[in-house]
Write a protein that holds these residues in place. Structure first.
Motif, PDB file in Angstrom:
ATOM      1  N   ASP A 196     114.423   8.555 -76.166  1.00 53.16           N
ATOM      2  CA  ASP A 196     113.461   8.401 -75.067  1.00 53.16           C
ATOM      3  C   ASP A 196     113.126   9.911 -74.283  1.00 53.16           C
ATOM      4  OD1 ASP A 196     112.837   6.063 -76.190  1.00 53.16           O
ATOM      5  OD2 ASP A 196     113.930   4.998 -74.742  1.00 53.16           O
ATOM      6  N   HIS A 197     114.158  10.497 -74.486  1.00 52.87           N
ATOM      7  CA  HIS A 197     114.058  11.825 -73.516  1.00 52.87           C
ATOM      8  C   HIS A 197     113.443  12.968 -74.485  1.00 52.87           C
ATOM      9  CE1 HIS A 197     117.660  10.374 -71.038  1.00 52.87           C
ATOM     10  NE2 HIS A 197     116.685   9.682 -70.798  1.00 52.87           N
ATOM     11  N   PHE A 198     112.720  12.552 -75.532  1.00 55.70           N
ATOM     12  CA  PHE A 198     112.113  13.657 -76.354  1.00 55.70           C
ATOM     13  C   PHE A 198     110.779  13.095 -76.781  1.00 55.70           C
ATOM     14  CE2 PHE A 198     116.385  14.698 -76.671  1.00 55.70           C
ATOM     15  CZ  PHE A 198     116.347  16.234 -76.600  1.00 55.70           C
ATOM     16  N   ASP A 199     109.894  14.067 -76.980  1.00 54.86           N
ATOM     17  CA  ASP A 199     108.257  13.497 -77.655  1.00 54.86           C
ATOM     18  C   ASP A 199     108.465  14.269 -78.825  1.00 54.86           C
ATOM     19  OD1 ASP A 199     107.934  12.198 -75.313  1.00 54.86           O
ATOM     20  OD2 ASP A 199     107.037  13.973 -74.108  1.00 54.86           O
ATOM     21  N   HIS A 200     107.796  13.723 -79.845  1.00 56.16           N
ATOM     22  CA  HIS A 200     107.516  14.063 -81.016  1.00 56.16           C
ATOM     23  C   HIS A 200     106.069  14.796 -80.848  1.00 56.16           C
ATOM     24  CE1 HIS A 200     105.882  14.294 -85.245  1.00 56.16           C
ATOM     25  NE2 HIS A 200     104.585  13.609 -84.805  1.00 56.16           N
ATOM     26  N   ILE A 201     106.379  16.382 -81.399  1.00 54.99           N
ATOM     27  CA  ILE A 201     105.175  17.132 -81.489  1.00 54.99           C
ATOM     28  C   ILE A 201     104.933  17.908 -82.851  1.00 54.99           C
ATOM     29  CG2 ILE A 201     104.758  17.429 -79.008  1.00 54.99           C
ATOM     30  CD1 ILE A 201     106.078  20.507 -79.579  1.00 54.99           C
ATOM     31  N   ALA A 202     103.621  17.706 -83.440  1.00 56.18           N
ATOM     32  CA  ALA A 202     103.604  18.408 -84.516  1.00 56.18           C
ATOM     33  C   ALA A 202     102.003  19.116 -84.602  1.00 56.18           C
ATOM     34  CB  ALA A 202     103.308  17.334 -85.742  1.00 56.18           C
ATOM     35  N   PHE A 203     102.099  20.243 -84.969  1.00 59.46           N
ATOM     36  CA  PHE A 203     100.771  20.914 -84.845  1.00 59.46           C
ATOM     37  C   PHE A 203     100.915  22.026 -86.036  1.00 59.46           C
ATOM     38  CE2 PHE A 203     104.276  23.013 -82.415  1.00 59.46           C
ATOM     39  CZ  PHE A 203     104.274  24.235 -83.105  1.00 59.46           C
ATOM     40  N   LEU A 204      99.586  22.529 -86.334  1.00 58.86           N
ATOM     41  CA  LEU A 204      99.357  23.557 -87.501  1.00 58.86           C
ATOM     42  C   LEU A 204      99.720  24.947 -86.764  1.00 58.86           C
ATOM     43  CD1 LEU A 204      98.317  24.601 -90.178  1.00 58.86           C
ATOM     44  CD2 LEU A 204      95.964  24.601 -89.008  1.00 58.86           C
ATOM     45  N   ASN A 205     100.588  25.777 -87.355  1.00 63.96           N
ATOM     46  CA  ASN A 205     100.470  27.194 -86.970  1.00 63.96           C
ATOM     47  C   ASN A 205      99.580  27.957 -87.998  1.00 63.96           C
ATOM     48  OD1 ASN A 205     101.596  29.797 -86.898  1.00 63.96           O
ATOM     49  ND2 ASN A 205     103.717  29.269 -86.163  1.00 63.96           N
ATOM     50  N   CYS A 242     112.360  15.487 -70.003  1.00 66.11           N
ATOM     51  CA  CYS A 242     113.299  15.718 -68.925  1.00 66.11           C
ATOM     52  C   CYS A 242     114.337  17.000 -69.244  1.00 66.11           C
ATOM     53  CB  CYS A 242     113.709  14.520 -68.575  1.00 66.11           C
ATOM     54  SG  CYS A 242     114.800  13.540 -69.561  1.00 66.11           S
ATOM     55  N   ASN A 243     115.039  17.165 -68.342  1.00 67.88           N
ATOM     56  CA  ASN A 243     116.184  18.040 -68.417  1.00 67.88           C
ATOM     57  C   ASN A 243     117.217  17.106 -69.155  1.00 67.88           C
ATOM     58  OD1 ASN A 243     115.281  20.322 -67.619  1.00 67.88           O
ATOM     59  ND2 ASN A 243     115.819  19.913 -65.164  1.00 67.88           N
ATOM     60  N   VAL A 244     117.763  17.757 -70.524  1.00 70.45           N
ATOM     61  CA  VAL A 244     118.622  16.827 -71.126  1.00 70.45           C
ATOM     62  C   VAL A 244     119.972  17.477 -71.132  1.00 70.45           C
ATOM     63  CG1 VAL A 244     119.106  16.005 -73.406  1.00 70.45           C
ATOM     64  CG2 VAL A 244     116.819  16.023 -72.693  1.00 70.45           C
ATOM     65  N   VAL A 274     125.116  20.500 -74.835  1.00 72.53           N
ATOM     66  CA  VAL A 274     124.087  21.448 -74.707  1.00 72.53           C
ATOM     67  C   VAL A 274     123.088  20.917 -73.497  1.00 72.53           C
ATOM     68  CG1 VAL A 274     123.972  21.798 -76.946  1.00 72.53           C
ATOM     69  CG2 VAL A 274     122.892  19.754 -76.459  1.00 72.53           C
ATOM     70  N   GLU A 275     122.548  21.866 -72.770  1.00 68.06           N
ATOM     71  CA  GLU A 275     121.684  21.554 -71.837  1.00 68.06           C
ATOM     72  C   GLU A 275     120.216  22.120 -72.336  1.00 68.06           C
ATOM     73  OE1 GLU A 275     122.718  20.372 -68.736  1.00 68.06           O
ATOM     74  OE2 GLU A 275     124.802  20.615 -69.247  1.00 68.06           O
ATOM     75  N   ILE A 276     119.452  21.057 -72.366  1.00 75.10           N
ATOM     76  CA  ILE A 276     118.028  21.355 -72.841  1.00 75.10           C
ATOM     77  C   ILE A 276     117.224  21.195 -71.690  1.00 75.10           C
ATOM     78  CG2 ILE A 276     116.334  20.847 -74.713  1.00 75.10           C
ATOM     79  CD1 ILE A 276     118.624  19.725 -76.399  1.00 75.10           C
ATOM     80  N   LYS A 277     116.301  22.226 -71.368  1.00 77.43           N
ATOM     81  CA  LYS A 277     115.461  21.966 -70.296  1.00 77.43           C
ATOM     82  C   LYS A 277     114.151  21.441 -70.608  1.00 77.43           C
ATOM     83  CE  LYS A 277     116.556  25.916 -67.408  1.00 77.43           C
ATOM     84  NZ  LYS A 277     117.236  26.933 -68.230  1.00 77.43           N
ATOM     85  N   LYS A 278     113.595  20.693 -69.554  1.00 79.87           N
ATOM     86  CA  LYS A 278     112.100  19.954 -69.842  1.00 79.87           C
ATOM     87  C   LYS A 278     111.300  21.021 -70.347  1.00 79.87           C
ATOM     88  CE  LYS A 278     108.735  17.465 -67.541  1.00 79.87           C
ATOM     89  NZ  LYS A 278     108.133  16.952 -66.224  1.00 79.87           N
ATOM     90  N   GLY A 279     110.662  20.655 -71.406  1.00 76.13           N
ATOM     91  CA  GLY A 279     109.763  21.347 -72.329  1.00 76.13           C
ATOM     92  C   GLY A 279     110.380  22.189 -73.554  1.00 76.13           C
ATOM     93  N   GLU A 280     111.507  22.525 -73.593  1.00 74.46           N
ATOM     94  CA  GLU A 280     111.997  23.055 -74.606  1.00 74.46           C
ATOM     95  C   GLU A 280     112.125  22.345 -75.916  1.00 74.46           C
ATOM     96  OE1 GLU A 280     116.020  24.984 -75.442  1.00 74.46           O
ATOM     97  OE2 GLU A 280     116.191  24.663 -73.372  1.00 74.46           O
ATOM     98  N   THR A 281     111.992  22.992 -76.917  1.00 76.51           N
ATOM     99  CA  THR A 281     111.903  22.176 -78.283  1.00 76.51           C
ATOM    100  C   THR A 281     113.103  22.198 -79.220  1.00 76.51           C
ATOM    101  OG1 THR A 281     110.545  23.742 -79.697  1.00 76.51           O
ATOM    102  CG2 THR A 281     109.368  22.186 -78.034  1.00 76.51           C
ATOM    103  N   ILE A 282     113.149  21.324 -79.818  1.00 74.31           N
ATOM    104  CA  ILE A 282     114.162  21.296 -81.039  1.00 74.31           C
ATOM    105  C   ILE A 282     113.141  21.378 -82.332  1.00 74.31           C
ATOM    106  CG2 ILE A 282     116.033  20.600 -82.283  1.00 74.31           C
ATOM    107  CD1 ILE A 282     117.161  18.760 -80.137  1.00 74.31           C
ATOM    108  N   HIS A 283     113.151  22.454 -83.100  1.00 75.19           N
ATOM    109  CA  HIS A 283     112.328  22.622 -84.292  1.00 75.19           C
ATOM    110  C   HIS A 283     113.067  21.741 -85.409  1.00 75.19           C
ATOM    111  CE1 HIS A 283     109.754  25.562 -86.999  1.00 75.19           C
ATOM    112  NE2 HIS A 283     109.464  24.112 -87.052  1.00 75.19           N
ATOM    113  N   THR A 284     112.363  20.708 -86.075  1.00 74.44           N
ATOM    114  CA  THR A 284     112.895  19.831 -86.737  1.00 74.44           C
ATOM    115  C   THR A 284     112.230  20.170 -88.487  1.00 74.44           C
ATOM    116  OG1 THR A 284     111.426  18.310 -86.003  1.00 74.44           O
ATOM    117  CG2 THR A 284     113.758  18.189 -85.479  1.00 74.44           C
TER     118      THR A 284
END
Ligand code: SAH
Ligand code: AVI
Length: 346
Positions: free
Chosen positions: A242-251, A265-267, A278-288
């Protein structure tokens, strides 16, 4: 590695028992400590991930599966005409509904002598799908290989005629350099009459592409977030999806759709199995995931670079998805044979 005889007509070779856990540890350590954090997309496919992918295939927005299936149905007889006996090897076979179009065509044409060889990292998908095939085709033999096709390609038998099948645009999930290595590895297993059927997704309007990876039912989002449960279960991590949002976009510049998990949020997360926080800042992404989209030109360039040539090109009327039949370039075969003779000391 272990071999199991499931039934008289079905044998399973599992190459993942020994390597999966160490690979996961290595890849997650590298990925979560990189400047742009990433998790390789092959870790999506535990049992739940494979089931979610099957749901994605049925989504109205995910045009890829039904379009490729329609191309296969139209082209199956032509493709199978020259393949009366041998190994039908499907890489990343998943739920393998698509292969039925080819098997149906083969069994309609002649009393085919075909062994089906699915290769997939997901044991659950491979076993379930293969058992279903045995019920449908009473003459079919199955050799299932639970393996990472970027590492265990040497486990694929090469003695018989071979038709390789790599569908669903899974090649698009490889970076350019990795697709080149992968296709070259397949080319090394091919004889002069063997073929590779490669499914690719073509460049198309942004709205269609982004819609396919942002479905209204949220299944793609669940699929993306499921990778965090894989890390929680297999590596003792404590990610809260729940602390992550799914995002998908065309590059557009890279002609690929990118999927990320963006921290809302800050994770702070602990990964016990790696002894890592690991400390993941709000807005930062993990590329999957990356999902490359091709033009005819970029696809031809990719396959030619790997020593392959297009023998036939099938497409749907809109040109959204392509199914490319490939053989070895004559020079590739000569080069490979010479290399083999040197290695064998001839
Ligand atoms: N071919 C099917 C499934 C595509 S989904 C179709 O066209 O619909 C991608 C499949 O590849 C999944 O079943 C996944 O488990 C498998 N896969 C992904 N990475 C893999 C890897 N490195 N080695 C083996 N299988 C892999
Ligand atoms: C398996 N692979 C080709 C799919 C794709 O379209 O890249 C996986 C997927 N990811 C999100 N939706 C589907």
């Amino acid at each position: 590695m272990n071999h199991t005889l499931i039934a008289e007509r079905m044998e399973i070779v599992n190459c993942m028992n020994d390597t999966f856990h160490n690979d996961l540890k290595r890849d997650v350590l590298k990925g979560l400590t990189a400047a742009q954090r990433f998790i390789p997309s092959k870790y999506f496919y535990d049992t739940r991930g494979s089931n979610l992918f099957e749901e994605i295939c049925l989504l109205p927005e995910y045009y890829l599966t039904r379009t490729e299936l329609s191309i296969l149905k139209d082209a199956a007889t032509v493709i199978m005409e020259n393949f009366q006996e041998g190994d039908l090897i499907e890489l990343g076979s998943g739920a393998n509904w698509k292969i039925r179009t080819l098997l149906d065509a083969a069994y309609k044409l002649y009393p085919a002598n075909i062994r089906y060889v699915p290769v997939d990292v997901s044991e659950s998908a491979l076993l379930g799908a293969s058992k279903r095939l045995l019920e449908i085709y009473p003459d079919l033999k199955v050799l299932g290989i639970v393996a990472d096709f970027t590492q265990h390609i040497g486990q694929i038998p090469v003695e018989r005629n071979k038709l390789f099948v790599f569908l669903g645009s899974t090649i698009g999930n490889f970076k350019e350099e990795d697709s080149n290595i992968f296709l070259k590895n397949i080319a090394c297993l091919m004889g002069p009459d063997d073929r590779l059927l490669l499914g690719i997704d073509m460049v198309k309007p942004r709205k269609t592409l982004e819609g396919a990876y942002n479905d209204t039912q949220g299944i793609t989002s669940e699929f993306n977030k499921n990778v965090l449960s894989v890390l929680n279960r297999k590596l003792g991590a404590n990610f809260d999806s729940d602390h992550f949002d799914h995002i998908a976009f065309l590059n557009t510049e890279k002609e690929r759709v990118e999927m990320h998990l963006q921290a809302n949020c800050n994770v702070s997360a602990e990964i016990k199995g790696l002894d890592l926080s690991v400390e993941i800042k709000k807005g930062e992404t993990i590329h999957t995931e990356i999902s490359r989209k091709f033009s005819r030109e970029s696809a031809e360039k990719m396959v030619n670079k790997a020593g392959l040539k297009t023998t036939r090109w099938f497409s749907d009327p809109k040109g959204w998805v392509s199914l490319v039949e490939l053989g070895l370039q004559p020079q590739t075969y000569t080069d490979l044979k010479e290399k083999q003779e040197v290695e064998n000391g001839k």
